[in-house]
Enzyme design. Structure first.
Site, short mmCIF file in Angstrom:
data_model
loop_
_atom_site.label_atom_id
_atom_site.label_comp_id
_atom_site.label_asym_id
_atom_site.label_seq_id
_atom_site.Cartn_x
_atom_site.Cartn_y
_atom_site.Cartn_z
N CYS A 11 4.70 16.39 2.15
CA CYS A 11 3.60 17.22 2.64
C CYS A 11 3.43 16.95 4.12
O CYS A 11 4.19 16.21 4.72
CB CYS A 11 2.32 16.96 1.86
SG CYS A 11 1.60 15.38 2.24
N ARG B 51 5.83 10.88 1.26
CA ARG B 51 5.04 10.56 0.07
C ARG B 51 5.86 10.40 -1.21
O ARG B 51 5.72 11.17 -2.17
CB ARG B 51 3.91 11.58 -0.10
CG ARG B 51 3.09 11.71 1.17
CD ARG B 51 1.82 12.44 0.99
NE ARG B 51 0.82 11.67 0.27
CZ ARG B 51 -0.37 12.14 -0.04
NH1 ARG B 51 -0.71 13.35 0.31
NH2 ARG B 51 -1.23 11.40 -0.68
N ARG C 57 -10.73 21.17 0.43
CA ARG C 57 -10.19 20.23 -0.56
C ARG C 57 -11.00 18.94 -0.57
O ARG C 57 -11.03 18.25 -1.60
CB ARG C 57 -8.74 19.88 -0.23
CG ARG C 57 -7.82 21.08 -0.26
CD ARG C 57 -6.43 20.67 0.00
NE ARG C 57 -6.00 19.69 -1.00
CZ ARG C 57 -4.80 19.17 -1.05
NH1 ARG C 57 -3.90 19.51 -0.18
NH2 ARG C 57 -4.48 18.30 -1.97
N ASP D 250 -7.03 7.69 6.48
CA ASP D 250 -7.79 8.93 6.30
C ASP D 250 -8.88 9.13 7.34
O ASP D 250 -9.56 10.16 7.35
CB ASP D 250 -8.41 8.98 4.88
CG ASP D 250 -7.35 9.17 3.81
OD1 ASP D 250 -6.21 9.55 4.15
OD2 ASP D 250 -7.66 8.92 2.62
N LYS E 18 -14.14 12.00 -3.35
CA LYS E 18 -13.01 12.78 -3.88
C LYS E 18 -11.91 11.86 -4.40
O LYS E 18 -11.39 12.07 -5.49
CB LYS E 18 -12.43 13.67 -2.76
CG LYS E 18 -11.05 14.24 -3.11
CD LYS E 18 -10.42 15.01 -1.99
CE LYS E 18 -9.64 14.22 -0.99
NZ LYS E 18 -8.24 13.92 -1.32
N ASN E 19 -11.56 10.86 -3.61
CA ASN E 19 -10.40 10.05 -4.01
C ASN E 19 -10.72 9.07 -5.14
O ASN E 19 -9.81 8.52 -5.76
CB ASN E 19 -9.81 9.33 -2.79
CG ASN E 19 -9.07 10.31 -1.89
OD1 ASN E 19 -8.86 11.46 -2.27
ND2 ASN E 19 -8.69 9.85 -0.72
N1 EPU Z 1 4.47 4.94 -0.98
C1 EPU Z 1 5.74 4.58 -1.36
N2 EPU Z 1 6.10 4.73 -2.67
C2 EPU Z 1 5.24 5.19 -3.60
C3 EPU Z 1 3.94 5.54 -3.23
C4 EPU Z 1 3.57 5.40 -1.90
O1 EPU Z 1 6.53 4.15 -0.52
O2 EPU Z 1 5.62 5.28 -4.77
C5 EPU Z 1 4.06 4.80 0.41
C6 EPU Z 1 3.53 6.09 1.02
O3 EPU Z 1 4.58 6.90 1.52
C7 EPU Z 1 2.63 5.55 2.11
C8 EPU Z 1 2.04 4.29 1.49
O4 EPU Z 1 2.94 3.93 0.43
O5 EPU Z 1 3.38 5.18 3.23
C9 EPU Z 1 0.66 4.45 0.91
O6 EPU Z 1 0.60 5.59 0.08
P1 EPU Z 1 -0.34 5.64 -1.21
O7 EPU Z 1 0.51 5.69 -2.42
O8 EPU Z 1 -1.36 4.57 -1.11
O9 EPU Z 1 -1.04 7.07 -1.05
P2 EPU Z 1 -1.63 7.93 -2.24
O10 EPU Z 1 -2.09 7.03 -3.29
O11 EPU Z 1 -0.66 9.00 -2.62
C10 EPU Z 1 -4.11 7.96 -1.47
C11 EPU Z 1 -5.11 8.99 -1.00
C12 EPU Z 1 -4.73 9.50 0.37
C13 EPU Z 1 -4.68 8.31 1.33
C14 EPU Z 1 -3.71 7.25 0.80
C15 EPU Z 1 -3.68 5.99 1.65
C16 EPU Z 1 -5.91 10.02 -3.03
C17 EPU Z 1 -6.01 11.22 -3.88
N3 EPU Z 1 -5.14 10.09 -1.96
O12 EPU Z 1 -2.85 8.63 -1.54
O13 EPU Z 1 -5.78 10.38 0.76
O14 EPU Z 1 -4.27 8.75 2.60
O15 EPU Z 1 -4.08 6.88 -0.54
O16 EPU Z 1 -4.94 5.43 1.72
O17 EPU Z 1 -6.55 9.02 -3.31
C18 EPU Z 1 -6.75 12.20 1.86
O18 EPU Z 1 -7.78 12.02 1.18
O19 EPU Z 1 -6.73 12.97 2.85
C19 EPU Z 1 -5.52 11.50 1.51
C20 EPU Z 1 -4.32 11.89 1.93
#
Ligand code: EPU
Length: 431
Positions: free
Chosen positions: A118, A123, A402, A310, A22-23
């Site tokens: 969320c 996030r 999801r 995750d 998915k990711n």
């Molecule tokens: N963060 C910031 N600023 C940003 C973006 C992120 O401070 O602009 C922080 C977040 O708050 C968090 C950390 O950086 O503390 C990592 O977040 P990241 O941006 O890596 O998360 P994401 O890219 O939004 C993806 C996955 C998540 C998974 C995270 C971490 C997808 C669609 N989502 O989210 O997956 O938990 O990386 O590995 O790829 C799930 O599948 O259940 C899920 C939540």
């Protein structure tokens, strides 16, 4: 809406096939915006998040053609004047943000609703914006709830992309996609190196991008003028695989996983082995079997190649019945503990202090009605339900749909007594 009903106590045995990731799917689908030619994506999992992304891409003027089995999708730009991802879509799925970089790079304009917080934490998207601004995009955050951006041709830059909790996965995806069409060289320092980011980089290179350093913390992207179409098969879903490994282990069963890559799960495999779970690597899969009583474990989540956030909830479910006390530190999403109260309703003994959870192993769990709060939390409740004595009902299973394709069918094929039922007690909106 549906609930999942489980009669606990059956050992899982047999073979389970892992679906596509998915990711990986979500940013790969968004990357199709970067070209006018068709992009075909194979091994797409049949999930609500994938359908939501397809709907967003339709809204953005992309034609979507699905294969009969629903696992192959061809995306083609038909109207590149559409540049808005509205709140209704983005609020369904935060990963919608990954259209921002491709839109700015290819269509020079984007309006993407700001995703809210969320259940797993705040996030923010500040790092996405920092990276895209460094490439020259003009971004207003925030106007009427939207991120509004315009750009001429983007220009390569050196960008340090980590925040207080480490690198950002989708932020790296956004900046890498945008840099692929920028003029000159971009260096992303502290890039996320998750397998899903590697998969996106491989797709972009198939489309004609010039990306090196794939799988490392430093991505070097030499921008090109245009990208072309490509045909890409997604990697297996490492988190789905890890979830079935945890499900097998909690029941003391013997399960073979197929169509997975053990190399994407080094930390998970290592942690499970320390808990006395025998994991035998096989070509294209692995076998999970008990190797003594479940032992407690202290661990912290971390960006890849560390232990994935995750999988935190699923491993916690397993540790509720280990012999002894475990300590879990959540370092990626420090508030990602919504499953704790629900696991405790099943008889677990878990206390949290800030970003730390202390899990005291108990002899057994007992079935109850529990509510899924997010995707991985719901998976942990299903795992716990597999050994809870009696009847467990996991409500609000739209969360699980999801990210887990046909989970109840796959678990039933392994011998679990599990079924999906309409839940007359639930009256709320679909999500
Ligand atoms: N963060 C910031 N600023 C940003 C973006 C992120 O401070 O602009 C922080 C977040 O708050 C968090 C950390 O950086 O503390 C990592 O977040 P990241 O941006 O890596 O998360 P994401 O890219 O939004 C993806 C996955 C998540 C998974 C995270 C971490 C997808 C669609 N989502 O989210 O997956 O938990 O990386 O590995 O790829 C799930 O599948 O259940 C899920 C939540």
């Amino acid at each position: 809406m549906d609930k999942i009903v489980i009669e606990g106590g059956r050992r899982l045995n047999g073979v389970v096939e892992v679906s596509g990731s998915k990711n990986a799917a979500l940013p790969v689908m968004a990357a199709a915006i970067l070209t006018d030619e068709p992009v075909t994506i194979r091994r797409l999992p049949d999930l609500t998040d994938v359908r939501t992304m397809a709907n967003i891409l339709n809204d953005l003027g992309m034609e979507t053609t699905w294969s009969d089995d629903g696992h192959t999708l061809t995306l083609r730009t038909t109207n590149d004047a559409l540049c808005t991802a509205p709140y209704e879509r983005v609020s369904e799925m935060r990963a919608s943000i990954c259209v921002l970089g491709p839109l700015l790079a290819k269509r020079h304009k984007a309006t993407v609703a700001l995703p809210g917080g969320c259940k797993i934490g705040e996030r923010p998207v500040d790092l996405h914006l920092l990276g895209l601004r460094a490439l020259g995009a003009n971004i207003i955050d925030i106007l009427h709830g939207n991120i509004e951006g315009t750009a001429d041709r983007l220009k390569g830059a050196e960008i340090f992309l980590a925040g207080p909790n480490g690198p950002t996965v989708l932020g790296t995806a956004n900046v890498m996609c945008a840099a692929a069409l920028a003029e000159g060289r971009t260096i992303i320092k502290e890039a996320a190196c998750e397998p899903e980011i590697q998969d996106l980089a491989l797709l972009l290179n198939k489309m004609g991008a010039k990306i090196t350093g794939i799988g490392t913390k430093q991505l070097i992207i030499d921008g090109v003028e245009r990208l072309h179409g490509a045909d890409h098969e997604l990697i297996p879903d490492r988190i789905e695989a890890g979830t079935y490994m945890a499900a097998a282990a909690i029941t003391g069963g013997s399960v073979e996983l197929r169509n997975m890559r053990c190399s994407d799960l080094d930390a998970v495999i290592d942690h499970m082995q320390r808990m006395n779970i025998r994991i035998t690597k096989l070509p294209g899969g692995c076998r999970v079997e008990p190797d003594g009583e479940l032992a407690p474990l202290n661990f912290a989540t971390a960006p890849y190649p560390g232990f994935p956030t995750d999988m935190q909830a699923q491993l916690m479910a397993l540790l509720t019945v280990a012999r002894g006390t475990s300590i879990i530190t959540e370092k990626v999403y420090p508030k990602r503990f919504m499953h704790v109260a629900e696991l405790n309703r099943l008889g677990a003994k878990i206390h949290t202090q800030g970003s730390i959870a202390i899990v005291e192993g108990v002899e057994s769990l007992s079935g109850a009605k529990v509510i899924a709060s997010d995707l991985r939390a719901s998976a942990s409740l299903v795992i716990a339900g597999l050994i809870a004595k009696g009847h467990t009902e996991v409500k609000e299973v739209h969360h699980i749909d999801r990210g887990y394709e046909r989970i109840e069918e796959k678990l039933r094929a392994l011998g679990a007594r599990i079924r999906r039922e309409h839940d007359p007690e639930e009256t709320g909106p679909a999500r």
